[in-house]
Design a protein around this motif. Structure first.
Motif, PDB file in Angstrom:
ATOM      1  N   HIS A  67       0.813  -1.219   0.000  1.00 52.98           N
ATOM      2  CA  HIS A  67       0.000   0.000   0.000  1.00 52.98           C
ATOM      3  C   HIS A  67       0.843   1.263   0.000  1.00 52.98           C
ATOM      4  O   HIS A  67       0.372   2.321  -0.429  1.00 52.98           O
ATOM      5  N   ALA A  68       2.058   1.182   0.482  1.00 49.87           N
ATOM      6  CA  ALA A  68       2.871   2.384   0.692  1.00 49.87           C
ATOM      7  C   ALA A  68       3.995   2.556  -0.310  1.00 49.87           C
ATOM      8  O   ALA A  68       4.527   3.653  -0.443  1.00 49.87           O
ATOM      9  N   VAL A 167     -18.013   0.429 -13.541  1.00 56.07           N
ATOM     10  CA  VAL A 167     -16.563   0.387 -13.753  1.00 56.07           C
ATOM     11  C   VAL A 167     -15.987  -0.590 -12.735  1.00 56.07           C
ATOM     12  O   VAL A 167     -16.146  -0.417 -11.533  1.00 56.07           O
ATOM     13  N   LYS A 168     -15.323  -1.627 -13.210  1.00 56.42           N
ATOM     14  CA  LYS A 168     -14.829  -2.667 -12.314  1.00 56.42           C
ATOM     15  C   LYS A 168     -13.427  -2.391 -11.785  1.00 56.42           C
ATOM     16  O   LYS A 168     -13.065  -2.862 -10.700  1.00 56.42           O
ATOM     17  N   HIS A 169     -12.649  -1.637 -12.550  1.00 56.04           N
ATOM     18  CA  HIS A 169     -11.259  -1.439 -12.169  1.00 56.04           C
ATOM     19  C   HIS A 169     -10.896   0.043 -12.273  1.00 56.04           C
ATOM     20  O   HIS A 169     -10.946   0.623 -13.359  1.00 56.04           O
ATOM     21  N   LEU A 170     -10.560   0.607 -11.143  1.00 57.26           N
ATOM     22  CA  LEU A 170     -10.218   2.022 -11.047  1.00 57.26           C
ATOM     23  C   LEU A 170      -8.732   2.140 -10.776  1.00 57.26           C
ATOM     24  O   LEU A 170      -8.212   1.524  -9.841  1.00 57.26           O
ATOM     25  N   LEU A 171      -8.042   2.949 -11.580  1.00 60.84           N
ATOM     26  CA  LEU A 171      -6.608   3.165 -11.418  1.00 60.84           C
ATOM     27  C   LEU A 171      -6.339   4.653 -11.271  1.00 60.84           C
ATOM     28  O   LEU A 171      -6.849   5.464 -12.065  1.00 60.84           O
ATOM     29  N   VAL A 172      -5.554   5.019 -10.261  1.00 62.92           N
ATOM     30  CA  VAL A 172      -5.259   6.421  -9.997  1.00 62.92           C
ATOM     31  C   VAL A 172      -3.761   6.592  -9.748  1.00 62.92           C
ATOM     32  O   VAL A 172      -3.079   5.667  -9.303  1.00 62.92           O
ATOM     33  N   ASP A 173      -3.269   7.807  -9.992  1.00 61.11           N
ATOM     34  CA  ASP A 173      -1.854   8.082  -9.741  1.00 61.11           C
ATOM     35  C   ASP A 173      -1.646   8.738  -8.376  1.00 61.11           C
ATOM     36  O   ASP A 173      -0.705   9.508  -8.173  1.00 61.11           O
ATOM     37  N   LEU A 174      -2.513   8.408  -7.448  1.00 63.22           N
ATOM     38  CA  LEU A 174      -2.490   8.943  -6.089  1.00 63.22           C
ATOM     39  C   LEU A 174      -2.219   7.817  -5.100  1.00 63.22           C
ATOM     40  O   LEU A 174      -2.431   6.645  -5.420  1.00 63.22           O
ATOM     41  N   PRO A 175      -1.773   8.139  -3.872  1.00 75.19           N
ATOM     42  CA  PRO A 175      -1.558   7.076  -2.885  1.00 75.19           C
ATOM     43  C   PRO A 175      -2.841   6.438  -2.397  1.00 75.19           C
ATOM     44  O   PRO A 175      -2.829   5.323  -1.872  1.00 75.19           O
ATOM     45  N   PRO A 235       1.577  -5.917  -5.160  1.00 79.70           N
ATOM     46  CA  PRO A 235       2.237  -5.124  -6.203  1.00 79.70           C
ATOM     47  C   PRO A 235       1.694  -5.517  -7.566  1.00 79.70           C
ATOM     48  O   PRO A 235       1.403  -6.690  -7.814  1.00 79.70           O
ATOM     49  N   SER A 236       1.539  -4.533  -8.444  1.00 80.96           N
ATOM     50  CA  SER A 236       0.944  -4.832  -9.748  1.00 80.96           C
ATOM     51  C   SER A 236       1.658  -4.071 -10.851  1.00 80.96           C
ATOM     52  O   SER A 236       2.393  -3.107 -10.606  1.00 80.96           O
TER      53      SER A 236
END
Length: 246
Positions: A67-68, A167-175, A235-236
Motif C-alpha cells: 500500500h505504501a 466500472v470494475k477497475h479504477l486506477l489512480v496516480d495517487l496514494p 504489487p501490480s
C-alpha cells in the motif's frame, strides 16, 4: 505481434507500462508514515547473497508494504473484517479502459476529483476500467514522499458514480482514492465497492500508477497483472495497449 480482443486489435509489441517499480532506498515513492522498502543480500553462516562480495549467487531479501511503496492493486479485503485476497478475485486480466486527465479542484481545504469532472471526462462511454491521471503530471510522482501532504482524493459521490457506471477497475496516480486523514471513514473505497449493499467483490482499485505525458487520453486495452500474493493488496504492473484503427 497483433492480437484481437473484443473486435479490437492491439499490438502486443508496443506496451505502455504505467507502473512504478519498487526500489530499495529512500528515493522510492512512499506514503502512510513508514520507512522505505529494503532490498538487501541475505547473510548467515558464512554466506553472503551478493556475488560482488564473494557470494556464489545474488540472493536478496525484500521488505516492503504494497500500500505504501509503489503501484499496487487492492480488493475489498482492504477494508473488511473478513479476509479477501486480490489474487483470488482477479481472474481476468484484459479490460477495455479509458484514460482521462483531471486537474483536481478546490474543495474546502482539500483538492478533490468531483463527480462532475468525471462525468465530463467520461461522457457516455462505458468502460470496464478507468485510469485517472491528475495534473500537474510531473516525474516527481515516481519518488514523491506523500506522508503528511494531504494529496488529492475522490469524493464519495465520485466513487459512487463509477460504481453506478459498473466500472470494475479504477486506477489512480495517487496514494489513495480517499483523504489521507479521514478518521477511518474511507468513503470512496466503501462507495466503489458498494459496502452498504451487495459488495462488488470483482472490483479492484489500483493506486500509485504513473501515466507518462506521452500517453494521450483515450481508449486502450489494459492488462492488469498482480504478483500472486494471497493478500488484500499486491504489487501490480498495469500495462496499456493502444487500439489499432481498422
Amino acid at each position: 505481434m497483433i492480437a484481437k480482443l473484443k473486435n479490437h486489435q492491439i499490438d502486443l509489441s508496443k506496451p505502455l507500462d504505467i507502473s512504478i517499480p519498487i526500489r530499495g532506498d529512500a528515493s522510492n515513492v512512499n506514503a502512510w508514515y513508514i520507512g522505505h522498502p529494503t532490498i538487501r543480500p541475505h547473510t548467515g553462516e558464512g554466506y553472503v547473497g551478493k556475488v560482488s562480495e564473494g557470494g556464489s549467487t545474488n540472493f536478496n531479501t525484500i521488505a516492503f508494504n504494497p500500500h505504501a511503496h509503489g503501484t499496487h492493486t487492492e480488493c475489498l479485503g482492504h477494508i473488511t473484517k473478513e479476509f479477501h485476497s486480490v489474487n483470488s478475485y482477479l481472474k481476468q486480466f484484459f479490460f477495455l479502459a479509458e484514460v482521462i486527465t483531471i486537474a483536481p479542484e478546490k474543495y474546502q481545504d482539500d483538492f478533490v476529483i468531483s463527480r462532475k469532472q468525471l462525468q465530463y471526462a467520461l461522457g457516455n462511454r462505458k468502460r470496464e476500467a478507468v485510469v485517472i491521471r491528475t495534473l500537474p503530471n510531473l516525474r516527481d510522482k515516481l519518488s514523491k514522499q506523500y506522508s503528511h501532504t494531504n494529496p488529492p482524493y475522490l469524493l464519495e459521490q465520485t466513487a459512487q458514480f463509477l460504481a453506478d457506471r459498473e466500472v470494475k477497475h479504477l486506477l489512480v496516480d495517487l496514494p489513495s482514492i480517499d483523504k489521507e486523514q479521514d478518521k477511518g471513514a474511507l468513503l470512496a473505497h466503501r462507495a466503489f465497492w458498494n459496502m452498504e449493499g451487495k459488495p462488488r467483490t470483482e472490483a479492484t482499485v489500483t493506486e500509485f500508477v504513473f501515466v507518462p505525458n506521452r500517453v494521450t487520453d483515450g481508449t486502450y486495452f489494459l492488462n492488469l497483472q498482480v504478483a500472486p500474493f494471497e493478500n488484500d493488496a499486491s504489487p501490480s504492473r498495469p500495462v496499456l495497449y493502444k487500439i489499432l484503427e481498422k
